[in-house]
Design a protein around this motif. Sequence first.
Motif, PDB file in Angstrom:
ATOM      1  N   THR A   1       8.472  13.506 -45.180  1.00 54.95           N
ATOM      2  CA  THR A   1       7.017  13.286 -45.110  1.00 54.95           C
ATOM      3  C   THR A   1       6.234  14.581 -45.253  1.00 54.95           C
ATOM      4  N   TRP A   2       6.713  15.614 -44.572  1.00 60.22           N
ATOM      5  CA  TRP A   2       5.936  16.862 -44.484  1.00 60.22           C
ATOM      6  C   TRP A   2       6.181  17.758 -45.681  1.00 60.22           C
TER       7      TRP A   2
ATOM      8  N   CYS B   1      -3.936  17.216 -43.937  1.00 58.20           N
ATOM      9  CA  CYS B   1      -2.780  16.462 -43.431  1.00 58.20           C
ATOM     10  C   CYS B   1      -2.248  17.111 -42.162  1.00 58.20           C
TER      11      CYS B   1
ATOM     12  N   GLY C   1      13.243   7.098 -44.891  1.00 65.16           N
ATOM     13  CA  GLY C   1      11.837   7.163 -44.510  1.00 65.16           C
ATOM     14  C   GLY C   1      11.123   5.827 -44.594  1.00 65.16           C
TER      15      GLY C   1
ATOM     16  N   ASN D   1       3.652  15.144 -48.398  1.00 65.31           N
ATOM     17  CA  ASN D   1       2.219  14.889 -48.125  1.00 65.31           C
ATOM     18  C   ASN D   1       1.486  16.214 -47.900  1.00 65.31           C
TER      19      ASN D   1
ATOM     20  N   GLY E   1      12.304  18.202 -44.975  1.00 69.19           N
ATOM     21  CA  GLY E   1      10.979  17.929 -44.389  1.00 69.19           C
ATOM     22  C   GLY E   1      10.458  16.524 -44.637  1.00 69.19           C
TER      23      GLY E   1
ATOM     24  N   PHE F   1      13.291  14.471 -41.039  1.00 65.73           N
ATOM     25  CA  PHE F   1      13.791  14.745 -39.690  1.00 65.73           C
ATOM     26  C   PHE F   1      15.006  13.886 -39.342  1.00 65.73           C
TER      27      PHE F   1
ATOM     28  N   ASP G   1      -0.567  13.049 -35.776  1.00 68.17           N
ATOM     29  CA  ASP G   1      -1.445  12.453 -34.775  1.00 68.17           C
ATOM     30  C   ASP G   1      -0.711  12.215 -33.452  1.00 68.17           C
TER      31      ASP G   1
ATOM     32  N   ARG H   1      -2.858   0.464 -37.980  1.00 63.72           N
ATOM     33  CA  ARG H   1      -2.564   1.721 -37.287  1.00 63.72           C
ATOM     34  C   ARG H   1      -3.874   2.471 -36.976  1.00 63.72           C
TER      35      ARG H   1
ATOM     36  N   SER I   1      11.623   2.213 -49.602  1.00 62.87           N
ATOM     37  CA  SER I   1      12.665   3.161 -50.022  1.00 62.87           C
ATOM     38  C   SER I   1      14.058   2.554 -49.911  1.00 62.87           C
TER      39      SER I   1
ATOM     40  N   GLU J   1      18.833  14.225 -51.302  1.00 63.27           N
ATOM     41  CA  GLU J   1      17.389  14.273 -51.101  1.00 63.27           C
ATOM     42  C   GLU J   1      16.684  14.429 -52.454  1.00 63.27           C
TER      43      GLU J   1
ATOM     44  N   THR K   1      17.955  15.196 -56.016  1.00 65.27           N
ATOM     45  CA  THR K   1      18.938  14.179 -56.413  1.00 65.27           C
ATOM     46  C   THR K   1      18.635  12.880 -55.673  1.00 65.27           C
ATOM     47  N   ARG K   2      18.418  11.837 -56.422  1.00 65.78           N
ATOM     48  CA  ARG K   2      18.107  10.548 -55.804  1.00 65.78           C
ATOM     49  C   ARG K   2      19.322   9.627 -55.860  1.00 65.78           C
ATOM     50  N   VAL K   3      19.593   8.962 -54.773  1.00 65.44           N
ATOM     51  CA  VAL K   3      20.643   7.947 -54.759  1.00 65.44           C
ATOM     52  C   VAL K   3      20.090   6.702 -55.443  1.00 65.44           C
TER      53      VAL K   3
ATOM     54  N   THR L   1      15.409   4.103 -38.115  1.00 67.04           N
ATOM     55  CA  THR L   1      14.058   3.555 -37.878  1.00 67.04           C
ATOM     56  C   THR L   1      13.796   2.370 -38.814  1.00 67.04           C
TER      57      THR L   1
HETATM   58  P1  FAD Z   1      10.964  10.933 -44.273  1.00 69.03           P
HETATM   59  O1  FAD Z   1      10.335  12.131 -43.684  1.00 69.03           O
HETATM   60  O2  FAD Z   1      10.094  10.006 -45.029  1.00 69.03           O
HETATM   61  O3  FAD Z   1      12.154  11.441 -45.205  1.00 69.03           O
HETATM   62  C1  FAD Z   1      12.845  10.581 -46.024  1.00 69.03           C
HETATM   63  C2  FAD Z   1      13.340  11.355 -47.219  1.00 69.03           C
HETATM   64  O4  FAD Z   1      14.224  10.506 -47.955  1.00 69.03           O
HETATM   65  C3  FAD Z   1      12.261  11.780 -48.192  1.00 69.03           C
HETATM   66  O5  FAD Z   1      12.226  13.178 -48.316  1.00 69.03           O
HETATM   67  C4  FAD Z   1      12.643  11.119 -49.514  1.00 69.03           C
HETATM   68  O6  FAD Z   1      12.437  11.968 -50.627  1.00 69.03           O
HETATM   69  C5  FAD Z   1      14.101  10.835 -49.301  1.00 69.03           C
HETATM   70  N1  FAD Z   1      14.571   9.695 -50.083  1.00 69.03           N
HETATM   71  C6  FAD Z   1      14.141   8.416 -50.026  1.00 69.03           C
HETATM   72  N2  FAD Z   1      14.838   7.649 -50.874  1.00 69.03           N
HETATM   73  C7  FAD Z   1      15.720   8.465 -51.471  1.00 69.03           C
HETATM   74  C8  FAD Z   1      16.731   8.254 -52.429  1.00 69.03           C
HETATM   75  N3  FAD Z   1      16.977   7.058 -52.955  1.00 69.03           N
HETATM   76  N4  FAD Z   1      17.488   9.315 -52.804  1.00 69.03           N
HETATM   77  C9  FAD Z   1      17.273  10.557 -52.292  1.00 69.03           C
HETATM   78  N5  FAD Z   1      16.320  10.808 -51.372  1.00 69.03           N
HETATM   79  C10 FAD Z   1      15.559   9.769 -50.971  1.00 69.03           C
HETATM   80  N6  FAD Z   1       4.964   9.863 -37.399  1.00 69.03           N
HETATM   81  C11 FAD Z   1       4.692  10.200 -36.126  1.00 69.03           C
HETATM   82  O7  FAD Z   1       5.475   9.846 -35.226  1.00 69.03           O
HETATM   83  N7  FAD Z   1       3.603  10.932 -35.814  1.00 69.03           N
HETATM   84  C12 FAD Z   1       2.730  11.362 -36.759  1.00 69.03           C
HETATM   85  O8  FAD Z   1       1.737  11.982 -36.442  1.00 69.03           O
HETATM   86  C13 FAD Z   1       2.987  11.029 -38.106  1.00 69.03           C
HETATM   87  N8  FAD Z   1       2.171  11.454 -39.096  1.00 69.03           N
HETATM   88  C14 FAD Z   1       2.459  11.109 -40.380  1.00 69.03           C
HETATM   89  C15 FAD Z   1       1.622  11.577 -41.399  1.00 69.03           C
HETATM   90  C16 FAD Z   1       1.840  11.199 -42.699  1.00 69.03           C
HETATM   91  C17 FAD Z   1       0.971  11.722 -43.779  1.00 69.03           C
HETATM   92  C18 FAD Z   1       2.874  10.293 -43.008  1.00 69.03           C
HETATM   93  C19 FAD Z   1       3.097   9.815 -44.407  1.00 69.03           C
HETATM   94  C20 FAD Z   1       3.732   9.842 -42.015  1.00 69.03           C
HETATM   95  C21 FAD Z   1       3.534  10.274 -40.698  1.00 69.03           C
HETATM   96  N9  FAD Z   1       4.389   9.890 -39.682  1.00 69.03           N
HETATM   97  C22 FAD Z   1       4.124  10.258 -38.376  1.00 69.03           C
HETATM   98  C23 FAD Z   1       5.608   9.148 -39.986  1.00 69.03           C
HETATM   99  C24 FAD Z   1       6.679  10.134 -40.551  1.00 69.03           C
HETATM  100  O9  FAD Z   1       7.116   9.556 -41.728  1.00 69.03           O
HETATM  101  C25 FAD Z   1       7.782  10.335 -39.510  1.00 69.03           C
HETATM  102  O10 FAD Z   1       7.228  10.938 -38.356  1.00 69.03           O
HETATM  103  C26 FAD Z   1       8.964  11.205 -39.939  1.00 69.03           C
HETATM  104  O11 FAD Z   1       8.563  12.371 -40.585  1.00 69.03           O
HETATM  105  C27 FAD Z   1       9.930  10.394 -40.756  1.00 69.03           C
HETATM  106  O12 FAD Z   1      11.109  11.138 -40.967  1.00 69.03           O
HETATM  107  P2  FAD Z   1      12.318  10.479 -41.771  1.00 69.03           P
HETATM  108  O13 FAD Z   1      13.318  11.531 -41.926  1.00 69.03           O
HETATM  109  O14 FAD Z   1      12.693   9.208 -41.128  1.00 69.03           O
HETATM  110  O15 FAD Z   1      11.689  10.058 -43.171  1.00 69.03           O
END
Ligand code: FAD
Length: 542
Positions: free
Chosen positions: A44-45, A53, A141, A48, A42, A16, A56, A328, A388, A36, A107-109, A428
């Motif tokens: 997390t989504w 899943c 993330g 997981n 997506g 997100f 909350d 938590r 990460s 990514e 593709t990972r950085v 974050t």
């Molecule tokens: P992420 O969704 O984690 O996305 C980060 C992305 O970066 C990943 O797809 C990963 O593959 C990519 N990435 C990382 N490193 C690299 C790299 N070196 N190169 C390329 N790609 C990379 N939060 C809430 O507020 N409410 C909830 O109910 C909630 N439920 C959750 C349930 C679960 C099972 C988990 C694990 C987390 C939950 N969270 C919840 C926290 C959740 O992580 C965040 O809400 C949100 O989805 C985070 O988004 P983000 O984009 O910051 O990170």
Amino acid sequence: MSEATQVDVVVVGAGFAGMYLIHRMRQAGRTVQCFEGGTDVGGTWYWNRYPGCRCDVESMEYSYDFDPDLQQEWVWTEKYATQPEILRYAQHVADRFDLRRSIRFSTRVVSAHFDEGSGRWTVTADDGSVTSAQFFVMASGCLSSANMPDIEGRDSFQGVLAHTGRYPHEGIDFAGKRVGIVGTGSSGIQSIPVIAQSAAHLTVFQRTAQFTIPACNGPLDPELQAAVKADYETFRAKNRRMFGAFGSHYPKPAGDAADVDDATFTATMERLWEMGGTMFLSAFRDLMRTPASNERAAAFVRTKIAEIVHDPATAAKLTPDGLIGCKRLVIDTGYYETYNRPNVTLVDIGPQGTPITRITPTGVQVGNEHHELDVLIFATGFDAMTGSLLRVDIQGRDGQRLADTWEAGPVTYLGLGVHGFPNFFTITGPGSPSVLANMIIATEQHVDWITDCISYLQANGHDTIEADPASVESWVAHVNAVADRTIFPSCNSWYLGANIPGKPRVFMPLPGFPGYVDTCDDVAANGYRGFRLDRLGVSAGV
Ligand code: FAD
Ligand code: NAP
């Protein structure tokens, strides 16, 4: 360098946070390249996909609020959305705003190095590509680096082995299988009741008992959804002023628990228990501040466990010590009840029990007992908040490595910037409310702040922005001081890095979303106070 693709902004991660950053940067007329590791959006989504899943934070709140049409048109079906529904939502957003053309999937950085001469970042990915960008943003993330414990014999297991955070896309068929699961945090507690319904037998390996509160999930009443949508802006605005950026429709705290008698206390907690959800601990103002008050809430839940679980020995193993909400708080659907099923066994591998001795080709050895298994699931969490970030070789000025700068724990200004790392932002990041808030709202706030900041730099002729060492020092002290006024630092949680062997123990998120947003706004309104803004080769002062 001549072969590097040139963009204004590189962003890592298409969850997100990364998705919204792409949208804002494009709106601001900037070129952006996202990388990514997964095959789709997506975050997390996407990763997981374990059974059970779900979110909350309630669906009407755990969604983007940046686009009025988007939030009007999307229809949520349950109070707490499932992982497939949230993933569909992320995919819908990607389609609607045509985001995928800015994302390189699978593709990972691997590294990002800052060059002081050019004021640019050189970002290298595992496909060998090199991208040069003025700004480098990690939207990677907080809960995206799976923690797979290094238990002797793990890789010798000949059955199906999976981690909840890297769950196979094709799913796992538990029917007729002997299944084991290690870990009883949110992921374990969500999946255990679902797996138990189809497995021949489920063995839960529990190191630490966990407090969990009923989710009271159910279909989302269309009338309620329509009522929120009728004035979504007001609903969102109220939530943004809440401690965790959600839950404004819950009852206001009934004063301090310290001021009420037992009958009043129990009746209030009972009401919140029946409503369900993580707002349980907002029943009274002091539950997260005063250990004696918190202990009364913990005792309330312990009584519930004894009432729900039929076998007293199992109930005793499931009963947590310590304060509630320090780790938590988990919410569940039928978790404690699951231990009344004949096909579920709880094995205590914590300090009162016997640790896992080893994993064998056919199961898990615990002391003298061998548990024969066909499937073994690790619900053992994540290298949270820093995992990460530190898995990428990030180097700032003079080749300074982020891993070295954060050797004793992460140090940031506002959870957004790091001294020594110009034009580098974390979304974050440690030192921001992050995982203590509704994270979609927290990511939007960071992305908006970064977008405005870059526009300010451009409008005012600055090339770089970098956190001052003094601001970092005082911000870290501030985060610690705020955390120390709560019960959060009192247990071995992942908020402190305590779940990862050898990780420095530092309380990483900042409790309190609204105050934090006010500070960020104030910093921006005052010419990015606490940051140093420079023109290439010329210091423009703070
Ligand atoms: P992420 O969704 O984690 O996305 C980060 C992305 O970066 C990943 O797809 C990963 O593959 C990519 N990435 C990382 N490193 C690299 C790299 N070196 N190169 C390329 N790609 C990379 N939060 C809430 O507020 N409410 C909830 O109910 C909630 N439920 C959750 C349930 C679960 C099972 C988990 C694990 C987390 C939950 N969270 C919840 C926290 C959740 O992580 C965040 O809400 C949100 O989805 C985070 O988004 P983000 O984009 O910051 O990170
Ligand atoms: P977690 O909360 O860190 O729980 C991990 C579990 O595995 C704990 O029970 C832990 O025991 C155990 N464990 C870890 N290492 C172990 C080892 N070496 N041996 C034995 N047991 C071990 O991880 P999670 O459940 O994946 O949740 C992480 C976070 O993701 C949550 O706190 C939440 O923020 C988010 N999440 C949210 C939801 C939701 O409901 N929306 C669902 C899933 C995840 P100890 O307690 O003893 O360390």
